[in-house]
Scaffold this motif. Structure first.
Motif, PDB file in Angstrom:
ATOM      1  N   LEU A 253       0.810  -1.206   0.000  1.00 53.81           N
ATOM      2  CA  LEU A 253       0.000   0.000   0.000  1.00 53.81           C
ATOM      3  C   LEU A 253       0.850   1.266   0.000  1.00 53.81           C
ATOM      4  O   LEU A 253       0.572   2.224  -0.705  1.00 53.81           O
ATOM      5  CB  LEU A 253      -0.924   0.016   1.229  1.00 53.81           C
ATOM      6  CG  LEU A 253      -2.019  -1.040   1.217  1.00 53.81           C
ATOM      7  CD1 LEU A 253      -2.821  -0.946   2.487  1.00 53.81           C
ATOM      8  CD2 LEU A 253      -2.920  -0.855   0.019  1.00 53.81           C
ATOM      9  N   LEU A 254       1.913   1.251   0.799  1.00 58.13           N
ATOM     10  CA  LEU A 254       2.750   2.438   0.852  1.00 58.13           C
ATOM     11  C   LEU A 254       3.442   2.683  -0.474  1.00 58.13           C
ATOM     12  O   LEU A 254       3.574   3.803  -0.937  1.00 58.13           O
ATOM     13  CB  LEU A 254       3.775   2.299   1.993  1.00 58.13           C
ATOM     14  CG  LEU A 254       3.154   2.334   3.403  1.00 58.13           C
ATOM     15  CD1 LEU A 254       4.251   2.100   4.430  1.00 58.13           C
ATOM     16  CD2 LEU A 254       2.453   3.655   3.670  1.00 58.13           C
ATOM     17  N   ALA A 255       3.882   1.582  -1.114  1.00 58.58           N
ATOM     18  CA  ALA A 255       4.538   1.739  -2.411  1.00 58.58           C
ATOM     19  C   ALA A 255       3.535   2.152  -3.475  1.00 58.58           C
ATOM     20  O   ALA A 255       3.832   2.926  -4.371  1.00 58.58           O
ATOM     21  CB  ALA A 255       5.212   0.432  -2.814  1.00 58.58           C
TER      22      ALA A 255
ATOM     23  N   ALA B 223      -4.297   6.032   3.096  1.00 60.46           N
ATOM     24  CA  ALA B 223      -3.297   5.667   4.088  1.00 60.46           C
ATOM     25  C   ALA B 223      -3.971   5.246   5.377  1.00 60.46           C
ATOM     26  O   ALA B 223      -5.150   5.510   5.605  1.00 60.46           O
ATOM     27  CB  ALA B 223      -2.372   6.857   4.339  1.00 60.46           C
ATOM     28  N   PRO B 224      -3.256   4.545   6.278  1.00 60.32           N
ATOM     29  CA  PRO B 224      -3.824   4.116   7.544  1.00 60.32           C
ATOM     30  C   PRO B 224      -4.416   5.280   8.326  1.00 60.32           C
ATOM     31  O   PRO B 224      -4.070   6.449   8.111  1.00 60.32           O
ATOM     32  CB  PRO B 224      -2.626   3.494   8.258  1.00 60.32           C
ATOM     33  CG  PRO B 224      -1.726   3.050   7.148  1.00 60.32           C
ATOM     34  CD  PRO B 224      -1.884   4.079   6.082  1.00 60.32           C
ATOM     35  N   ALA B 225      -5.295   4.969   9.270  1.00 60.14           N
ATOM     36  CA  ALA B 225      -6.060   5.973   9.978  1.00 60.14           C
ATOM     37  C   ALA B 225      -5.194   6.974  10.734  1.00 60.14           C
ATOM     38  O   ALA B 225      -5.597   8.107  10.972  1.00 60.14           O
ATOM     39  CB  ALA B 225      -7.040   5.302  10.944  1.00 60.14           C
ATOM     40  N   HIS B 226      -3.959   6.592  11.108  1.00 60.14           N
ATOM     41  CA  HIS B 226      -3.135   7.495  11.899  1.00 60.14           C
ATOM     42  C   HIS B 226      -2.350   8.485  11.042  1.00 60.14           C
ATOM     43  O   HIS B 226      -1.617   9.323  11.556  1.00 60.14           O
ATOM     44  CB  HIS B 226      -2.160   6.691  12.758  1.00 60.14           C
ATOM     45  CG  HIS B 226      -1.167   5.887  11.960  1.00 60.14           C
ATOM     46  ND1 HIS B 226      -1.443   4.628  11.513  1.00 60.14           N
ATOM     47  CD2 HIS B 226       0.079   6.194  11.509  1.00 60.14           C
ATOM     48  CE1 HIS B 226      -0.395   4.166  10.832  1.00 60.14           C
ATOM     49  NE2 HIS B 226       0.534   5.110  10.814  1.00 60.14           N
ATOM     50  N   ALA B 227      -2.485   8.423   9.679  1.00 61.01           N
ATOM     51  CA  ALA B 227      -1.744   9.337   8.814  1.00 61.01           C
ATOM     52  C   ALA B 227      -2.178  10.781   9.072  1.00 61.01           C
ATOM     53  O   ALA B 227      -3.360  11.062   9.288  1.00 61.01           O
ATOM     54  CB  ALA B 227      -1.968   8.987   7.357  1.00 61.01           C
ATOM     55  N   GLU B 228      -1.219  11.717   9.041  1.00 56.10           N
ATOM     56  CA  GLU B 228      -1.483  13.112   9.301  1.00 56.10           C
ATOM     57  C   GLU B 228      -1.990  13.806   8.034  1.00 56.10           C
ATOM     58  O   GLU B 228      -1.454  13.594   6.941  1.00 56.10           O
ATOM     59  CB  GLU B 228      -0.211  13.804   9.787  1.00 56.10           C
ATOM     60  CG  GLU B 228       0.283  13.322  11.137  1.00 56.10           C
ATOM     61  CD  GLU B 228      -0.683  13.670  12.256  1.00 56.10           C
ATOM     62  OE1 GLU B 228      -1.392  14.697  12.137  1.00 56.10           O
ATOM     63  OE2 GLU B 228      -0.754  12.909  13.238  1.00 56.10           O
TER      64      GLU B 228
ATOM     65  N   GLY C  50       3.012  12.728   2.927  1.00 58.12           N
ATOM     66  CA  GLY C  50       3.826  11.661   2.377  1.00 58.12           C
ATOM     67  C   GLY C  50       3.183  10.887   1.243  1.00 58.12           C
ATOM     68  O   GLY C  50       3.798   9.971   0.705  1.00 58.12           O
ATOM     69  N   VAL C  51       1.951  11.236   0.866  1.00 56.13           N
ATOM     70  CA  VAL C  51       1.244  10.535  -0.207  1.00 56.13           C
ATOM     71  C   VAL C  51       1.279  11.391  -1.476  1.00 56.13           C
ATOM     72  O   VAL C  51       1.114  12.609  -1.429  1.00 56.13           O
ATOM     73  CB  VAL C  51      -0.204  10.228   0.194  1.00 56.13           C
ATOM     74  CG1 VAL C  51      -0.954   9.549  -0.955  1.00 56.13           C
ATOM     75  CG2 VAL C  51      -0.232   9.329   1.431  1.00 56.13           C
TER      76      VAL C  51
ATOM     77  N   PRO D 203       2.740  17.619   2.158  1.00 57.84           N
ATOM     78  CA  PRO D 203       2.244  18.931   1.713  1.00 57.84           C
ATOM     79  C   PRO D 203       3.065  19.462   0.548  1.00 57.84           C
ATOM     80  O   PRO D 203       4.271  19.236   0.489  1.00 57.84           O
ATOM     81  CB  PRO D 203       2.406  19.800   2.956  1.00 57.84           C
ATOM     82  CG  PRO D 203       3.572  19.179   3.676  1.00 57.84           C
ATOM     83  CD  PRO D 203       3.475  17.698   3.439  1.00 57.84           C
ATOM     84  N   ALA D 204       2.396  20.172  -0.370  1.00 64.96           N
ATOM     85  CA  ALA D 204       3.112  20.662  -1.545  1.00 64.96           C
ATOM     86  C   ALA D 204       2.322  21.780  -2.201  1.00 64.96           C
ATOM     87  O   ALA D 204       1.128  21.974  -1.937  1.00 64.96           O
ATOM     88  CB  ALA D 204       3.334  19.522  -2.540  1.00 64.96           C
TER      89      ALA D 204
END
Length: 607
Positions: A7-9, A15-20, A70-71, A104-105
């Motif tokens: 999933l990360l790749a 993303a998982p629930a704890h993603a900011e 990070g996504v 962020p971007a």
């Protein structure tokens, strides 16, 4: 499946629930003036799934806050001034080539000033009516603009460049000006800030019509159906037009393209034998005819009376009649599904009937209707395959009754299907026989079921034996097909044994899909203008996915597992078969490796 790493790749599943959360923002301006534009943006993940959208303020600024740190994302930008063309942040014209922004971007976009193609489209009879228009790039065939019209006038905004314009009015298609082929089309040059006028008149439909009658007494046949097919006939190839007869046996079909064709006439009620033009049941022996724009070609057909087979479906132990059993006929011990057959499933008396057959030898398979019977399907009589079935011989126009076909109880397969995070997956398809449906679409096969809101399914009436079931979601979705044992192909799958009257279990957690996108070009590098049906074939010969090349030269595959694949392309009009890349056989084909969840872009070169 190994979920977390994939999933990360992949970056395409939330993303998982704890993603900011982390914002994406930017400014949209006009490339020619530098001034801010009123525009809206749409944010997609890397699997082309919608994430968020926003519109600019007076300063051209926009922002979304639902993106995650990070996504990676891609951003489509569309202005609403009718002057500046849509593009992707970073300057790309397509999703495949768009820049990726890891939140962020800041994703700024300077939209280019476009040009306009407009005109008036007139029908062959001088009237105006509904039509749609495609504008495609001259070099690649990529469609970059479109329009529709009800009164003949139309307009499309496109980037500056050279284009080809095509028109479609429901009965005919053509290219400007008055060309049936892309090769004969006129190049339309468009400059930024200027308008190119393209007026054209449709060539008119190419029509096939006729009367269908009976060989027996010459009477007209109502409710017979006619399919116009390109000649020579390609097995399982596309038809170009379809229509059915009225009470006088008359039909009329408008074709979008002139050319050489033949007809296939079938009777959904099974009264008459299916027949190609030329009084033949064999596709290779069909007689051709030519149709031209603005003219009608008459094709009459006289049909022979059909044969039928009937019998009783009974319980193998008690002899009691079984309701809801349906027959299918196959030609001989190794032929295909008998063309034109019209089955009638058994009623409360166990009586079934199969109509619409020509004279010949048939293998019969009987099974429960719509997967509702607990009795296992069987080949007559008690055979385990078409190759070992007793052949039923029928003469021309014969109505043949056969001895009782005995059925035995089957087993069932049930389980629960979840997504990468363990959530129930509704609407996924499970096939006990391990078939993904292919071009016929999801749900094809004898022993299939679809999951409910809790991700659960049950398939009943499965003959006892070993199976390698597969589960797949929507073919164009983001989840990969998976065979039992977390396998990417049936060969690697873990067999599941089904026993009569017993329940076996198959659970699965689906992971991110791999996908192929790209273009198809001729040997000289130019964009293909021909249609192609693509099949994606695993090392064990299993067709795991497909793609279409139609109305341009780009394609996108269905959801794929990981593995090493060969790509076969077949031209539905001519039957020509080629392999990636520029190969004429599977032996010489180039293998395409795909990791689970990988997105890969390729160019397919035709020989």
């Amino acid at each position: 499946m190994a979920v977390a790493g994939a999933l990360l790749a992949f970056g395409a599943v939330s993303a998982p629930a704890h993603a900011e959360p982390a914002a994406l923002s930017g400014t949209v301006t006009a490339a020619d003036t530098g001034q801010p534009l009123q525009a809206c943006v749409t944010v997609y993940d890397l699997s082309y799934s919608w994430v968020d959208s926003a519109c600019t303020d007076d300063a051209g600024h926009w922002s979304v806050a639902s993106t995650e740190a990070g996504v990676a994302y891609k951003v489509a930008v569309q202005a609403f001034d009718g002057k500046h063309v849509e593009q992707w942040a970073g300057g790309a014209s397509s999703f495949e080539n768009a820049a990726e922004y890891v939140a962020p971007a800041t994703a700024d976009a300077a939209l280019a000033l476009g040009g306009t193609i407009s005109g008036t489209l007139t029908r062959a009879d001088g009237s105006q009516g509904y039509a749609w228009i495609d504008v495609s790039k001259l070099d690649s065939g990529e469609i970059v603009g479109g329009a529709s019209t009800w009164d003949g006038t139309w307009s499309a905004l496109v980037p500056s460049g050279d284009y080809v314009v095509s028109f479609h009015d429901g009965s005919a298609s053509q290219y400007a000006y008055g060309s049936e082929t892309r090769e004969g089309a006129t190049t339309i040059h468009v400059e930024a800030g200027r308008t190119a006028v393209v007026d054209d008149t449709m060539l008119g439909a190419a029509t096939v019509s006729g009367v269908i009658t009976s060989d027996v007494d010459g009477a007209p046949v109502a409710r017979a159906c006619v399919e116009v097919k390109p000649y020579p006939v390609v097995p399982d190839g596309w038809g170009q037009g379809y229509g059915c007869t009225d009470d006088t046996g008359t039909y009329s079909i408008d074709l979008s393209a002139a050319g050489t064709y033949t007809t296939l006439v079938t009777d959904p009620e099974g009264r008459f034998v299916a027949e190609y033009n030329g009084n033949t049941t064999v596709a290779a022996d069909a007689a051709p005819f030519t149709v031209t724009h603005g003219a009608t070609t008459r094709v009459d057909t006289s049909l022979a009376k059909a044969s039928s087979i009937t019998g009783l479906a009974v319980d193998g132990k008690t002899g009691a009649p079984i309701e809801g059993v349906c027959p299918d006929a196959y030609v001989g011990h190794n032929g295909g599904f008998a063309q034109g057959q019209a089955p009638e499933c058994s009623g409360s008396d166990g009586r079934w009937t199969l109509r619409g057959l020509g004279k010949g030898d048939y293998a019969l398979f009987l099974s429960g209707a719509h997967h509702t019977s607990y009795m296992a399907g069987t080949w007559a009589f008690k055979a385990d395959s078409q190759a070992t079935a007793d052949l039923i011989t029928v003469g021309a126009g014969e109505n043949k009754a056969i001895r009782n076909v005995k059925l035995a109880p089957g087993g069932q397969l049930s389980g629960r299907i979840t997504d990468p995070f363990g959530n129930p997956l509704e609407g996924a398809w499970v096939s006990a026989e391990g078939n993904t449906g292919g071009r016929a679409g999801p749900g094809e096969g004898r022993y299939v079921a679809q999951t409910d809101a809790d991700g659960r399914y049950t398939i009943i009436g499965i003959p006892a034996g070993d199976y390698t079931p597969v589960v797949y979601a929507v073919p164009w979705g983001n989840l990969a097909p998976e065979w039992s044992g977390d396998a990417d192909t049936p060969t690697d799958a873990t067999p599941i044994t089904v026993k009569a009257t017993k329940t076996s279990t198959f659970d699965a957690q689906l992971g991110p899909a791999a996908r192929l996108t790209g273009t198809v070009v001729n040997s000289d590098g130019s964009a293909t203008t021909e249609p192609w049906d693509g099949s994606i074939i695993a090392a064990d010969g299993t067709i795991v996915g497909s793609f279409d090349v139609w109305g341009g030269n780009s394609f996108a595959s269905t959801a794929l597992p990981g593995g090493e694949f060969k790509l076969q392309l077949e031209n539905p009009d001519t039957g020509q078969v080629v392999w990636y890349d520029s190969a004429s056989s599977s032996v010489d084909a180039t293998v395409v490796p795909l990791a689970r969840g990988e997105q890969k872009q390729i160019t397919i070169h035709l020989p």
